[in-house]
Design an enzyme around this catalytic site. Structure first.
Site, PDB file in Angstrom:
ATOM      1  N   PHE A 160       7.080 -33.820 -20.326  1.00  0.00           N
ATOM      2  CA  PHE A 160       7.547 -34.942 -19.735  1.00  0.00           C
ATOM      3  C   PHE A 160       8.215 -36.190 -21.111  1.00  0.00           C
ATOM      4  CE2 PHE A 160      10.439 -37.963 -16.777  1.00  0.00           C
ATOM      5  CZ  PHE A 160      11.624 -36.677 -17.572  1.00  0.00           C
ATOM      6  N   THR A 161       9.219 -36.943 -21.180  1.00  0.00           N
ATOM      7  CA  THR A 161       9.757 -37.941 -21.791  1.00  0.00           C
ATOM      8  C   THR A 161       8.717 -38.865 -21.122  1.00  0.00           C
ATOM      9  OG1 THR A 161      11.211 -38.526 -20.146  1.00  0.00           O
ATOM     10  CG2 THR A 161      12.110 -37.312 -21.851  1.00  0.00           C
ATOM     11  N   ASP A 163       1.761 -31.842 -12.031  1.00  0.00           N
ATOM     12  CA  ASP A 163       2.779 -32.924 -12.169  1.00  0.00           C
ATOM     13  C   ASP A 163       3.764 -32.389 -10.785  1.00  0.00           C
ATOM     14  OD1 ASP A 163       5.609 -34.012 -11.809  1.00  0.00           O
ATOM     15  OD2 ASP A 163       5.654 -34.745 -14.465  1.00  0.00           O
ATOM     16  N   TYR A 216       1.495 -55.391   5.269  1.00  0.00           N
ATOM     17  CA  TYR A 216       1.174 -55.203   3.670  1.00  0.00           C
ATOM     18  C   TYR A 216       0.369 -54.292   4.101  1.00  0.00           C
ATOM     19  CZ  TYR A 216      -0.321 -57.077  -0.356  1.00  0.00           C
ATOM     20  OH  TYR A 216      -0.351 -56.934  -1.945  1.00  0.00           O
ATOM     21  N   LYS A 265      12.340 -36.973  -6.937  1.00  0.00           N
ATOM     22  CA  LYS A 265      12.657 -35.669  -6.386  1.00  0.00           C
ATOM     23  C   LYS A 265      12.181 -34.708  -5.969  1.00  0.00           C
ATOM     24  CE  LYS A 265      13.117 -35.724 -12.234  1.00  0.00           C
ATOM     25  NZ  LYS A 265      14.406 -35.453 -12.067  1.00  0.00           N
ATOM     26  N   ARG A 307      18.607 -34.025 -24.122  1.00  0.00           N
ATOM     27  CA  ARG A 307      17.350 -33.552 -24.160  1.00  0.00           C
ATOM     28  C   ARG A 307      17.572 -32.554 -24.496  1.00  0.00           C
ATOM     29  NH1 ARG A 307      15.736 -36.572 -19.324  1.00  0.00           N
ATOM     30  NH2 ARG A 307      15.602 -37.814 -21.175  1.00  0.00           N
ATOM     31  N   PHE A 310      15.986 -43.054 -25.834  1.00  0.00           N
ATOM     32  CA  PHE A 310      17.608 -42.096 -25.078  1.00  0.00           C
ATOM     33  C   PHE A 310      17.989 -43.348 -24.252  1.00  0.00           C
ATOM     34  CE2 PHE A 310      15.699 -41.244 -20.939  1.00  0.00           C
ATOM     35  CZ  PHE A 310      14.437 -41.013 -21.402  1.00  0.00           C
TER      36      PHE A 310
HETATM   37  C1  LIG Z   1       8.808 -33.733 -14.061  1.00  0.00           C
HETATM   38  C2  LIG Z   1       8.465 -35.116 -14.340  1.00  0.00           C
HETATM   39  N1  LIG Z   1       7.640 -35.790 -13.888  1.00  0.00           N
HETATM   40  C3  LIG Z   1       8.159 -37.191 -13.986  1.00  0.00           C
HETATM   41  C4  LIG Z   1       9.315 -37.397 -14.028  1.00  0.00           C
HETATM   42  C5  LIG Z   1       8.958 -39.375 -13.516  1.00  0.00           C
HETATM   43  O1  LIG Z   1       8.998 -39.455 -12.021  1.00  0.00           O
HETATM   44  P1  LIG Z   1      10.099 -40.500 -12.170  1.00  0.00           P
HETATM   45  O2  LIG Z   1      11.323 -40.285 -12.129  1.00  0.00           O
HETATM   46  O3  LIG Z   1       9.737 -40.819 -10.686  1.00  0.00           O
HETATM   47  O4  LIG Z   1       9.706 -41.873 -12.808  1.00  0.00           O
HETATM   48  C6  LIG Z   1      10.068 -37.303 -13.676  1.00  0.00           C
HETATM   49  C7  LIG Z   1      11.572 -37.584 -13.725  1.00  0.00           C
HETATM   50  O5  LIG Z   1      12.566 -36.992 -14.108  1.00  0.00           O
HETATM   51  C8  LIG Z   1      10.161 -35.849 -14.253  1.00  0.00           C
HETATM   52  O6  LIG Z   1      11.174 -34.992 -14.066  1.00  0.00           O
END
Ligand SMILES: Cc1ncc(COP(=O)(O)O)c(C=O)c1O
Length: 464
Positions: free
Chosen positions: A132-133, A223, A80, A266, A389, A455
């Site tokens: 990003f979304t 990011d 842990y 990723k 997208r 989406f």
């Molecule tokens: C540029 C970017 N930031 C953040 C994220 C979010 O990451 P996660 O899917 O691990 O939550 C993504 C996911 O596709 C992404 O492409």
């Protein structure tokens, strides 16, 4: 990737790996695909994977892992608190990014959640190259506002610009000048900017933006989820970096930032994520929230096996044979599609290929979601699943009005080391057929529309 040429001078991307574990995939019949698509309410996220032939929905968590990653998962030290797997990862991250503090966090959007909770307060703005979304959702949930500062080239589907993810320095200076002190929560740069076609940011642009931020006391955050594609594209496209090692380029990038976060799904081809900090003060602010939302700070919501896997995966991005595979396959698939007349985002970037659906379906208006229409049609005719997208990936504004995306893209992700060249050629053939028969495709309208990140769970049907 190896620089091999055939006798006929043809250049094709040659894989610098061999497959030793494989997964069987199915190509179900056209009738079954129509049924599966109806059952999923025309939403590729709701399809069952067993009904998909080539899964190009995303690269998140579906890149191929290496033998060394799988082996490391067997050596994980399960505990842990204070697991040695965590300390090994921390050491690797400190060494790669030259930042002294690190927190494992269970995925990229969870990093965004914690950073938004700590730094974004009501009425604040967060400038960035492009949203990003999930980033935007977390900033808005914290009552902040995203301001996008891309250069004009970034939003042109076709362009000669090699770094369409760059920030416009004039726009940044103007914004800082007209914004009250302390109203900028932080500035965010997204490597290989996802929603505009995986487009890279140049290292010189990162340096320039960083200089402006530091002169004006604005925290600057990277990011780095798609940093491996961006690294390769800096090395091969940016003047002055062609002879630098990937390790040297990462170090120069890191110097520009105060905080770096990433989705390990990723970066490093595994699961999880993490945040690196330059200053102890920032580290402590975020660390104190980790036990509330993620778990103890030495596992951050992840299994220790994933932590071991991430450590090896992150180390592997120093290997050009590993990081070149994605961008080179993407370039080749884009080249073949352009050659067949299909409208594409060019130059190609990272993550996947991006079809320009405004040109693919010029008669379908944005409010009928042309890229989602092409996604459904492509699944039906080929078993390939991609993702929209564009406008459908945006949520409505506070008045319930559509927020039209500047580009309507169908993204076909190429998770790293997953697809073979014959599968790419199958995809190119089917997409070309669809383009040549595009008059068969109509628009879509909602039957069920969630308020946030619509989406993912939307239900949608044919417009007519
Ligand atoms: C540029 C970017 N930031 C953040 C994220 C979010 O990451 P996660 O899917 O691990 O939550 C993504 C996911 O596709 C992404 O492409």
């Amino acid at each position: 990737m190896s620089n091999i040429k055939f006798i006929n001078q043809e250049h094709i991307p040659i894989e610098m790996h061999k497959a030793r574990i494989v997964q069987k995939i199915n190509l179900i019949s056209l009738e079954e695909r129509i049924k599966a698509n109806n059952k999923a309410s025309n939403n590729s996220h709701l399809l069952k994977n067993e009904d998909v032939f080539l899964d190009m929905l995303t690269d998140s968590g579906v890149n191929a892992m290496s033998d060394k990653q799988l082996a490391a998962m067997m050596e994980a030290d399960d505990s842990y608190a204070g697991s040695s797997s965590y300390f090994k990862l921390k050491e690797k991250i400190n060494e790669m990014f030259d930042m002294p503090y690190f927190l494992p966090i269970h995925q990229g959007r969870a990093c965004e959640h914690l950073l938004s909770r700590v730094y974004v307060k009501e009425g604040m703005i967060v400038p960035m190259n492009y949203h990003f979304t999930t980033t935007k959702a977390h900033i808005e949930l914290a009552k902040g506002k995203v301001i996008e500062l891309l250069t004009e080239e970034g939003l042109k589907e076709e362009s000669d610009c090699k770094f369409k993810g760059n920030i416009d320095i004039n726009k940044l200076n103007e914004l800082i000048l007209k914004t009250e002190n302390n109203k900028i929560a932080f500035l965010r740069i997204e490597a290989a900017t996802n929603l505009i076609g995986g487009q890279p940011v140049s290292l010189n642009n990162m340096k320039e933006v960083s200089k402006v931020c530091r002169e004006n006391n604005v925290k600057i955050i990277l990011d780095a989820s798609l940093i491996s594609d961006n690294l390769y594209l800096i090395k091969t496209r940016e003047k002055g970096y062609e002879n630098k090692s990937i390790n040297e380029i990462i170090k120069e990038i890191s110097k520009c930032f105060d905080i770096i976060y990433f989705s390990g799904r990723k970066l490093g081809s595994s699961r999880g994520g993490g945040i690196c900090f330059r200053e102890e003060q920032d580290f402590l602010l975020v660390r104190n929230l980790v036990p509330v939302y993620e778990g103890f700070s030495t596992y951050g919501g992840m299994s220790v096996r994933e932590i071991e896997c991430m450590r090896v995966g992150i180390e592997e991005i120093l290997d050009e044979d590993v990081i070149s595979q994605g961008p080179i396959f993407i370039e080749e698939m884009t080249r073949l599609l352009v050659q067949n007349g299909v409208p594409m985002v060019t130059p190609s970037g990272g993550l996947g290929v991006h079809i320009d659906c405004t040109k693919f379906l010029p008669n379908i208006p944005k409010e009928q979601y042309p890229a989602a229409s092409v996604a459904c049609a492509l699944y039906i005719i080929s078993g390939i699943r991609g993702t929209e997208r564009g406008t459908l990936s945006e949520d409505r504004d506070d008045n319930g009005e559509e927020h039209f995306a500047p580009m309507e893209l169908l993204r076909l992700a190429l998770p790293r080391r997953v697809f073979t060249l014959s599968q790419i050629k199958y995809a190119v053939d089917r997409i070309t057929w669809l383009y040549n028969n595009r008059e068969l495709i109509g628009g879509l309208k909602f039957t069920e529309e969630p308020e946030t990140l619509r989406f993912f769970f939307r239900k949608i049907r044919a417009y007519r």
